[in-house]
Design an enzyme around this catalytic site. Sequence first.
Site, mmCIF file in Angstrom:
data_model
loop_
_atom_site.group_PDB
_atom_site.id
_atom_site.type_symbol
_atom_site.label_atom_id
_atom_site.label_comp_id
_atom_site.label_asym_id
_atom_site.label_seq_id
_atom_site.Cartn_x
_atom_site.Cartn_y
_atom_site.Cartn_z
ATOM 1 N N GLY A 226 0.760 -1.192 0.031
ATOM 2 C CA GLY A 226 -0.029 0.059 0.108
ATOM 3 C C GLY A 226 0.779 1.116 -0.107
ATOM 4 O O GLY A 226 1.824 1.476 -0.775
ATOM 5 N N ASP A 227 0.502 2.236 1.028
ATOM 6 C CA ASP A 227 1.487 3.315 0.911
ATOM 7 C C ASP A 227 2.032 3.373 2.301
ATOM 8 O O ASP A 227 2.353 4.320 2.914
ATOM 9 C CB ASP A 227 0.509 4.755 1.132
ATOM 10 C CG ASP A 227 -0.521 4.564 2.459
ATOM 11 O OD1 ASP A 227 -0.781 3.512 2.955
ATOM 12 O OD2 ASP A 227 -0.985 5.459 2.711
ATOM 13 N N GLU A 228 2.577 2.083 2.811
ATOM 14 C CA GLU A 228 3.437 2.286 3.913
ATOM 15 C C GLU A 228 4.815 1.691 3.423
ATOM 16 O O GLU A 228 4.958 0.767 2.851
ATOM 17 C CB GLU A 228 2.665 0.935 4.849
ATOM 18 C CG GLU A 228 1.360 1.277 5.594
ATOM 19 C CD GLU A 228 0.975 0.315 6.378
ATOM 20 O OE1 GLU A 228 1.544 -1.050 6.464
ATOM 21 O OE2 GLU A 228 0.111 0.498 7.145
#
Length: 318
Positions: A226-228
Amino acid sequence: MVTEAELQDASILIVDDQESNVLLLEEMLRDAGYQRLTSTMEPRAVCGLHRANHYDLILLDLQMPGMDGFAVMEGLKEIDANSYAPILAITAQPGHKLRALASGARDFVAKPFDLVEVKTRIRNMLEVRLLYKKLEQSSRAMESLALHDALTGLPNRRLLMDRLSLAIAHARRNKGTMAVMYLDLDGFKLINDTLGHDAGDSLLSAVAARLLAAVRQEDTVARLGGDEFMIALWKLGRADDIDMLTSKVIESVSQPYDILGHRVNITASIGVGIYPADGEAAEILMKSADQALFEAKHSGKNAYRLSENGGLFAMKGG
């Protein structure tokens, strides 16, 4: 499958102490369409040439003054110890054929040359050699995919854990300090939903590039999904290093992006876990950083927070 173009682009080295043989083989190979030919009459030069060029096929005369083909093969086997040694032996001695195969040659041709036989054996060997190369490249690609994120090219969680364990071991051995940053993009879902997944992917790739530019060469930037993202900071000299590095990362990420013709602004929240204050194992440090990230998210975003024990370390270090 090996194409005709790939075969004709194969690199071939001809090794023979007789110029007439070299010229005959060069002419035959050019007539057959092979384009990348090199030749030498100096057997001692062969290993250096192969080390520099990694030929797809070496036509090697076995009887040469000063250094015979068997001695050359010993050197070539060291260079290609873990791969297919592409040696086609050339000999006028029938008794040398089995010895050549036992010494590392993949096939042989006899003098005087039967040109049809030579061309057939060369083609067969090149097909096998190029298939081996494709398998090796495919294997390396699969290995890379197993350790790296397909979108950004960054290390994935598996490779991160290896690097993190090394950093912890280094810190433990040197009685030093290292840290883990857990980073999450603020508002990424909104951008992904409004501009589309292609824009979201482009943004993630751009963020990855900025993270790599913001940290030190020895640090590891990984994408967890994801955006991690997670950053393993190899070594910290002072507590001030955490503030400096984390602030630099946040500032770098927050600069505007040009994504598929759109001006995009995004920020990041970061949680930090510090070794040994927040734990001496990779999983515990990551959990501490995750908890600190939760605090950063709920304190207004676009900020970083140290885990509880990490904050004590920072105050002592300051």
